[in-house]
Design a protein around this motif. Structure first.
Motif, short mmCIF file in Angstrom:
data_model
loop_
_atom_site.label_atom_id
_atom_site.label_comp_id
_atom_site.label_asym_id
_atom_site.label_seq_id
_atom_site.Cartn_x
_atom_site.Cartn_y
_atom_site.Cartn_z
N PRO A 1 0.80 -1.24 0.00
CA PRO A 1 0.00 0.00 0.00
C PRO A 1 0.83 1.29 0.00
O PRO A 1 0.45 2.27 -0.63
N GLU A 2 1.98 1.26 0.67
CA GLU A 2 2.82 2.46 0.74
C GLU A 2 3.40 2.79 -0.64
O GLU A 2 3.42 3.96 -1.06
N LEU A 3 3.85 1.75 -1.34
CA LEU A 3 4.38 1.92 -2.70
C LEU A 3 3.28 2.38 -3.63
O LEU A 3 3.46 3.29 -4.44
N ARG A 4 2.12 1.76 -3.48
CA ARG A 4 0.99 2.13 -4.31
C ARG A 4 0.62 3.61 -4.15
O ARG A 4 0.45 4.34 -5.14
N ALA A 5 0.57 4.07 -2.89
CA ALA A 5 0.23 5.47 -2.62
C ALA A 5 1.28 6.42 -3.20
O ALA A 5 0.95 7.47 -3.75
N ARG A 6 2.56 6.01 -3.09
CA ARG A 6 3.63 6.88 -3.60
C ARG A 6 3.57 6.94 -5.13
O ARG A 6 3.82 8.00 -5.72
N LEU A 7 3.27 5.81 -5.76
CA LEU A 7 3.14 5.80 -7.23
C LEU A 7 1.97 6.68 -7.66
O LEU A 7 2.08 7.43 -8.64
N GLU A 8 0.88 6.59 -6.90
CA GLU A 8 -0.29 7.43 -7.25
C GLU A 8 0.06 8.91 -7.11
O GLU A 8 -0.35 9.73 -7.94
N ARG A 9 0.83 9.23 -6.06
CA ARG A 9 1.24 10.63 -5.89
C ARG A 9 2.12 11.07 -7.05
O ARG A 9 2.02 12.19 -7.54
N HIS A 10 2.97 10.15 -7.52
CA HIS A 10 3.88 10.53 -8.61
C HIS A 10 3.13 10.67 -9.95
O HIS A 10 3.62 11.38 -10.84
N VAL A 11 1.98 10.04 -10.07
CA VAL A 11 1.14 10.28 -11.26
C VAL A 11 0.77 11.76 -11.28
O VAL A 11 0.89 12.44 -12.31
N GLY A 12 0.34 12.27 -10.12
CA GLY A 12 -0.01 13.69 -10.02
C GLY A 12 1.18 14.59 -10.31
O GLY A 12 1.06 15.59 -11.02
N GLU A 13 2.34 14.22 -9.77
CA GLU A 13 3.55 15.02 -10.00
C GLU A 13 3.92 15.00 -11.49
O GLU A 13 4.33 16.02 -12.05
N THR A 14 3.75 13.83 -12.10
CA THR A 14 4.10 13.68 -13.53
C THR A 14 3.17 14.53 -14.40
O THR A 14 3.61 15.16 -15.37
N LYS A 15 1.90 14.60 -14.02
CA LYS A 15 0.95 15.46 -14.75
C LYS A 15 1.38 16.93 -14.63
O LYS A 15 1.26 17.70 -15.58
N ARG A 16 1.91 17.27 -13.45
CA ARG A 16 2.40 18.64 -13.25
C ARG A 16 3.65 18.90 -14.12
O ARG A 16 3.81 19.98 -14.67
N HIS A 17 4.50 17.87 -14.27
CA HIS A 17 5.69 18.04 -15.11
C HIS A 17 5.28 18.31 -16.57
O HIS A 17 5.90 19.11 -17.25
N VAL A 18 4.22 17.62 -17.01
CA VAL A 18 3.70 17.85 -18.37
C VAL A 18 3.30 19.32 -18.52
O VAL A 18 3.67 19.98 -19.49
#
Ligand SMILES: [Fe+2]
Ligand SMILES: [Fe+2]
Length: 160
Positions: free
Chosen positions: A36-53
């Motif tokens: 779950p911790e990895l999953r949550a961090r990956l989900e957060r990085h989806v948001g960060e990646t959208k911001r990078h776009v």
């Protein structure tokens, strides 16, 4: 190629890479339900990646470039990134983690290159944007480095 055109090309490559990464990260988050911790961090990085776009789109617009013109590059970028990320292995958690860890370093190298080019062109805004993005990528790489042994533990235990 003039310096400006090179910088624009590298930013378009980065834009295509980030866009290609969103579905990969989303899939890896879904596949990380055992951690779950990895999953949550990956989900957060989806948001960060959208911001990078979005940040890259603003950078490209400052050069009068249309970011939607990078569509053709996406197929090429995703081919590289997904090379061993789609296999239906029993050790998917580890394989995904290795691919994601490597990808973060690919991103770090890309933005260090873009930042260096922007420095040569005295483009302070792009230098700053690269530093903002680099902070996210380094943080994610650090997290993945620390979580990889836990992913290994999960797969090993599953195997017994
Ligand atoms: Fe990114
Ligand atoms: Fe990233």
């Amino acid at each position: 190629m003039p310096d400006r055109d090179l910088l624009v090309t590298w930013m378009k490559d980065a834009h295509a890479m980030e866009r290609a990464l969103i579905p990969v990260l989303e899939r890896h988050a879904e596949q990380a339900d055992a951690r779950p911790e990895l999953r949550a961090r990956l989900e957060r990085h989806v948001g960060e990646t959208k911001r990078h776009v979005e940040i890259l789109e603003r950078c490209l617009q400052r050069y009068g470039e249309d970011p939607s013109a990078t569509k053709d590059l996406i197929g090429r970028a995703s081919g590289t990134l997904q090379s061993f990320a789609t296999a239906p292995f029993g050790d998917r958690l580890v394989k995904n983690s290795i691919a994601d860890y490597a990808t973060e370093h690919f991103e770090i190298a890309s933005y260090e290159g873009i930042r260096a080019a922007a420095e040569r062109l005295n483009d302070d805004a792009t230098v700053k944007d690269c530093e903002t993005i680099l902070e996210d990528e380094r943080d994610m790489a650090r997290f993945l480095s620390e979580s990889l042994p836990h992913a290994v533990d999960t797969e090993i235990r599953r195997d017994r």
